[in-house]
Design a protein around this motif. Structure first.
Motif, short mmCIF file in Angstrom:
data_model
loop_
_atom_site.label_atom_id
_atom_site.label_comp_id
_atom_site.label_asym_id
_atom_site.label_seq_id
_atom_site.Cartn_x
_atom_site.Cartn_y
_atom_site.Cartn_z
N UNK A 177 0.81 -1.23 0.00
CA UNK A 177 0.00 0.00 0.00
C UNK A 177 0.83 1.27 0.00
N UNK A 178 2.08 1.19 0.39
CA UNK A 178 2.95 2.36 0.27
C UNK A 178 3.13 2.76 -1.20
N UNK A 179 3.24 1.75 -2.07
CA UNK A 179 3.40 2.07 -3.49
C UNK A 179 2.20 2.85 -4.00
N UNK A 180 1.04 2.55 -3.45
CA UNK A 180 -0.19 3.20 -3.90
C UNK A 180 -0.42 4.57 -3.24
N UNK A 181 0.03 4.71 -1.97
CA UNK A 181 -0.40 5.88 -1.19
C UNK A 181 0.70 6.81 -0.72
N UNK B 274 3.55 9.40 -0.60
CA UNK B 274 4.10 10.42 -1.50
C UNK B 274 3.15 10.80 -2.63
N UNK B 275 1.90 10.42 -2.53
CA UNK B 275 0.91 10.75 -3.57
C UNK B 275 0.09 9.51 -3.92
N UNK B 276 -1.16 9.72 -4.29
CA UNK B 276 -2.02 8.58 -4.63
C UNK B 276 -1.81 8.16 -6.08
N UNK B 277 -1.61 6.86 -6.28
CA UNK B 277 -1.35 6.37 -7.64
C UNK B 277 -2.47 5.41 -8.07
N UNK B 278 -3.39 5.92 -8.86
CA UNK B 278 -4.56 5.13 -9.24
C UNK B 278 -4.22 3.81 -9.96
N UNK B 279 -3.07 3.79 -10.63
CA UNK B 279 -2.72 2.57 -11.39
C UNK B 279 -2.69 1.34 -10.47
N UNK C 178 -7.79 -4.48 -1.94
CA UNK C 178 -6.80 -3.40 -1.96
C UNK C 178 -5.42 -3.91 -1.52
N UNK C 179 -4.35 -3.27 -2.04
CA UNK C 179 -2.99 -3.62 -1.60
C UNK C 179 -2.89 -3.42 -0.09
N UNK C 180 -2.18 -4.32 0.57
CA UNK C 180 -2.05 -4.26 2.03
C UNK C 180 -0.64 -3.82 2.42
N UNK D 106 3.29 -4.03 3.94
CA UNK D 106 4.40 -4.81 3.42
C UNK D 106 4.48 -6.23 4.01
N UNK D 107 4.13 -6.38 5.28
CA UNK D 107 4.27 -7.71 5.87
C UNK D 107 3.35 -8.72 5.18
N UNK D 108 2.22 -8.24 4.66
CA UNK D 108 1.30 -9.12 3.93
C UNK D 108 1.89 -9.46 2.56
N UNK D 109 2.47 -8.46 1.91
CA UNK D 109 3.13 -8.71 0.63
C UNK D 109 4.21 -9.78 0.80
N UNK D 110 4.95 -9.68 1.90
CA UNK D 110 6.02 -10.66 2.12
C UNK D 110 5.47 -12.06 2.34
N UNK D 111 4.32 -12.16 3.01
CA UNK D 111 3.70 -13.48 3.20
C UNK D 111 3.26 -14.07 1.86
N UNK D 112 2.78 -13.20 0.96
CA UNK D 112 2.36 -13.68 -0.36
C UNK D 112 3.57 -14.15 -1.17
#
Ligand code: DOR
Ligand code: ZN
Length: 349
Positions: free
Chosen positions: A207-211, A213-218, A224-226, A228-234
């Motif tokens: 979710x940092x990538x999305x939120x 320093x600015x919201x990135x709609x892409x 929704x993206x969660x 980092x610890x969830x990304x690492x589990x995936x």
């Protein structure tokens, strides 16, 4: 089979994709048919694909767009509504084009307005799916005001998935596009009947990538993206070699104008232009490229009880530029990694 700059694997399949319809279809089919052998095609058109007749007609429209050189086969699904009856399950299980039912809790995502408001009221239909051995594909999120958007998947597990699997222990379920450590723990405990797809974007981003320093709609998609610890589990799950996890891109095109929009942002990330290549980058980054073939080409077919593809494709380590936008008929779309490089490419053997 692999050296550091080239990898030959069984032809992969995509177990979750949105191809849409009409003027979008030639573009999505061109991308998905590039090297995928098959794909589970989501039924969330407007109106949705609800009968075997709808699925047959949609199948024909897709097939018309498949380039001659490709052997791509769409695997059709039906959209579960509150009007779906047991008879429809019987028809689907006798139909050679239809491979599963998709459950969207009403209002959870793009075109989920035709979905289910009370999961319990569909229990007779699940009983028939269990009997007919036809898989149930879950958009596993709740959609109630009392639940924070980042908790919607975990709450669905408690409120709906655990009771569902207790009631129907032999129902084959694909927990689509998992996004949390809770989902991973759940799959580890229940695999055999419940498997999970994992998208490239949920492996690549948090979710940092999305939120930050600015919201990135892409990057806005659902679930929704969660954090980092969830990304690492995936990442750990996808590269673990556990056959419960397999490739499902959830590639979902939305025109730029509906994503970069002050009145709301359409949910969905487009990855079909580079799907396997993106997963290859992720697996290589973890030193697990040798695990890509099972995840992308074996485990999904095994779970669905379909034969694995019998031919191969070749991936090479070769950087290429993703365009800033892709034109989709009258619209343009911003793909994942727009304006950046992808390190792998599928090339003719
Ligand atoms: O982000 C998403 N986009 N999630 C979904 O579940 C549906 C999809 C779409 O159809 O655009
Ligand atoms: Zn989807």
């Amino acid at each position: 089979m692999s050296s550091s700059d080239s990898l030959t694997i069984t032809r992969p399949d995509d177990w979750h994709v949105h191809l849409r319809d009409g003027e979008t279809l030639p573009h999505t089919v061109r991308d998905i048919a590039r090297y995928f052998g098959r794909a589970i095609v989501m039924p969330n058109l407007v109106p949705p694909v609800v009968t075997v007749q709808d699925a047959a007609a949609y199948y024909e429209r897709i097939k018309r767009e498949v380039p001659e050189a490709s052997q791509f086969e769409p695997l059709m699904t039906l959209y579960l509504t509150e009007q779906t009856r047991i008879e429809a399950v019987r028809q689907a299980s006798n139909d050679e084009l239809v491979h599963a039912f998709k459950l969207y809790p009403a209002g959870t995502t793009t075109h989920a307005e035709f979905g289910i408001r009370s999961i319990e009221s569909s229990y007779p239909v699940f009983a028939e799916m269990e009997k007919q051995e036809i898989p149930l594909l879950l958009h596993a999120e709740v959609n109630t005001d009392d639940v924070d958007i980042f908790d919607r998947e975990a709450v669905f597990i408690d409120r709906h998935l655990i009771p569902l699997t207790r009631q129907f222990p032999d129902l084959r379920i694909v927990f689509e596009h998992i996004t949390t450590t809770t989902a991973v723990q759940y799959i580890e405990a229940t695999f055999d009947k419940v498997a999970a797809t994992i998208t490239a974007h949920h492996l690549m981003y948090n979710r940092n990538d999305m939120l930050a320093g600015g919201m990135r709609p892409v990057y806005y998609c659902l679930p929704i993206l969660k954090r980092k610890q969830h990304q690492q589990a995936l990442l750990k799950a996808a590269t673990s070699g556990n056959p419960a996890y397999f490739l499902g891109t959830d590639s979902a095109p939305h025109p730029r104008s509906t994503k970069e929009n002050s009145c709301g942002c359409a949910a969905g990330c487009y990855t079909a232009h580079a799907a396997l290549e993106l997963y290859a980058e992720v697996f290589e980054g973890l030193g697990k490229l040798d695990r890509l073939e099972n995840f992308a080409s074996h485990f999904g077919a095994d779970f669905y009880g379909l034969p694995r593809n019998s031919d191969t494709i070749k991936l090479v380590k070769q950087s290429w530029d993703v365009p800033d936008t892709i034109s989709f008929g009258a619209n343009e779309l911003v793909p994942i990694k727009a304006g950046q490089q992808v390190a792998f490419k599928v090339v003719p053997e």
